[in-house]
Design an enzyme around this catalytic site. Structure first.
Site, mmCIF file in Angstrom:
data_model
loop_
_atom_site.group_PDB
_atom_site.id
_atom_site.type_symbol
_atom_site.label_atom_id
_atom_site.label_comp_id
_atom_site.label_asym_id
_atom_site.label_seq_id
_atom_site.Cartn_x
_atom_site.Cartn_y
_atom_site.Cartn_z
ATOM 1 N N GLU A 105 2.186 18.705 -10.399
ATOM 2 C CA GLU A 105 2.531 19.999 -10.980
ATOM 3 C C GLU A 105 3.117 19.834 -12.388
ATOM 4 O OE1 GLU A 105 3.616 20.291 -6.519
ATOM 5 O OE2 GLU A 105 3.332 18.745 -8.039
ATOM 6 N N LEU A 159 -8.396 -12.047 -0.140
ATOM 7 C CA LEU A 159 -7.769 -10.834 0.419
ATOM 8 C C LEU A 159 -7.062 -9.980 -0.627
ATOM 9 C CD1 LEU A 159 -6.343 -12.202 3.795
ATOM 10 C CD2 LEU A 159 -8.554 -11.142 3.345
ATOM 11 N N GLU A 192 -9.573 -6.468 8.822
ATOM 12 C CA GLU A 192 -10.962 -6.856 8.596
ATOM 13 C C GLU A 192 -11.467 -7.892 9.602
ATOM 14 O OE1 GLU A 192 -12.953 -7.202 4.881
ATOM 15 O OE2 GLU A 192 -11.177 -6.602 3.776
ATOM 16 N N LEU A 252 -8.848 -10.500 16.760
ATOM 17 C CA LEU A 252 -7.860 -9.631 16.124
ATOM 18 C C LEU A 252 -8.239 -8.171 16.338
ATOM 19 C CD1 LEU A 252 -5.467 -8.950 14.327
ATOM 20 C CD2 LEU A 252 -6.920 -9.399 12.323
ATOM 21 N N SER A 309 -7.404 -7.255 19.866
ATOM 22 C CA SER A 309 -5.954 -7.156 20.037
ATOM 23 C C SER A 309 -5.428 -5.827 19.510
ATOM 24 C CB SER A 309 -5.273 -8.322 19.307
ATOM 25 O OG SER A 309 -3.873 -8.163 19.293
#
Length: 351
Positions: free
Chosen positions: A54, A209, A279, A284, A287
């Site tokens: 704004e 990463l 990823e 994983l 899990s």
């Protein structure tokens, strides 16, 4: 609501998206100042701690020589009404004597939630709520999850073959999907605070990463980087990469149980990490899904069939014995990524 109001809010949404990847832990917000069907100013929230959308829109209008008195302002999220790193935007709107405020969606933050409307009532400013509300809410799904649950938003991304494989039996996985899908991954990464992969992914691929820009350069805002493992040590990690500096801020975490996932996510929230991008690999992914921490999945499916009973499936873990308790998705979306297809959906939570 008129189509003109939707038109101005769409422009405000376009403005808001310019802040993608920069504003965390704040929301993405865009604003447009309008009078008599003409845009006087526009703006967006650039970065946490910087002026809100704004303010940027008002400054833009006034820099062009326009007064905001009697004008309309379209903003994708309810204007803030409290002092923080910046003054409240409701104060600005009232001081400039706007005649009308269009709000895409209310702010779920309890410190704000609907309070702006009372302030506008007190100052005789007309308003409406809900123009392009679905898009405004989707724009800030990360912020909404974080602010209402004090837990980060979790996205699971997998690149798979048509038969649900992510790697050959020897671990070879580069590259199952094509260039467009990989560009999509880099875009997604830029909007997340943290990224996580499993230890086997690290051992096979030695990933950096970090998010990259379209030109291949590293995105300027770095992600927190996590490796999920019960056994990996810092010493092993440094030997794998052969460079201590390359793994300087990697964090190895054990999320092998639901309780450990909960503690990990609590810790991320305390650090104001609002989002986690997972990823893989397969264990994983299993899990995270079994622990119920995944909010959304995005699978990139290549038009390829790998086959082989020893090739690696996208989701590991124990095999189900019935079809009653499968992970179910809702609010589905299909993306075209070159020759690949992206299937996205929100994980349906248990009632």
């Amino acid at each position: 609501m008129s189509s003109a109001h939707e038109q101005w809010m769409q422009i405000a949404l376009e403005e808001a998206r310019k802040g993608y990847g920069y504003v965390s832990p704040n929301p993405l917000v865009g604003a447009v100042v309008v009078r008599d069907g003409k845009i006087l100013g526009r703006g967006y929230h650039h970065q946490c701690g910087m002026p809100h959308a704004e303010v940027e829109a008002v400054r833009n209008a006034e820099a062009e020589g326009y007064s905001c008195e009697g004008a309309e302002i379209y903003v994708t999220l309810e204007p803030c009404c409290t002092y923080g790193k910046t003054p409240p935007c409701t104060e600005l709107i009232c001081s400039r004597k706007f005649s009308f405020v269009s709000i895409g969606t209310l702010d779920p933050n309890p410190a704000h939630a609907g309070r702006a409307l009372k302030i506008f009532d007190e100052h005789g400013i007309k308003y409406e709520v809900g123009v392009c509300e679905k898009e405004c809410r989707e724009l800030n799904r990360i912020f909404f999850k974080y602010i209402t649950s004090d837990r980060p938003y979790v996205l699971l991304k997998m690149g798979i073959t048509l038969d649900g494989k992510i790697a050959c039996a020897n671990g070879c996985s580069k590259f199952i999907t094509g260039a467009e899908a990989r560009e999509r991954v880099q875009y997604l990464r830029r909007g997340f605070d943290a990224i996580m992969v499993g230890a086997n992914t690290v051992r096979k691929d030695l990933p950096i990463l970090f998010a990259r820009n379209a030109d291949g350069t590293l995105f300027e805002r770095k992600m927190s980087r996590f490796i999920a493992s019960e056994t990996m040590t810092r010493n092993e990690l440094e030997k794998l990469y052969g460079d201590v500096d390359a793994v300087g801020d990697f964090e190895i975490v054990d999320v092998s149980t639901g309780e450990k996932w909960e503690l990990f996510l609590q810790n991320l929230a305390k650090r104001k990490i609002t989002s986690l991008f997972i990823e893989g690999g397969s264990e994983l992914a299993a899990s995270a899904l079994n622990a119920g921490v995944v909010d959304r999945v995005e699978f990139h499916i290549a038009p390829k069939i790998m086959g082989g009973k020893d090739s690696i499936s996208a989701i590991g873990g124990k095999s189900p014995l019935d079809l009653e308790n499968l992970c179910k998705l809702e609010n589905m979306e299909v993306l075209t990524l070159g020759k690949d297809v992206g299937i996205c959906g929100d994980v349906k939570k248990s009632e």
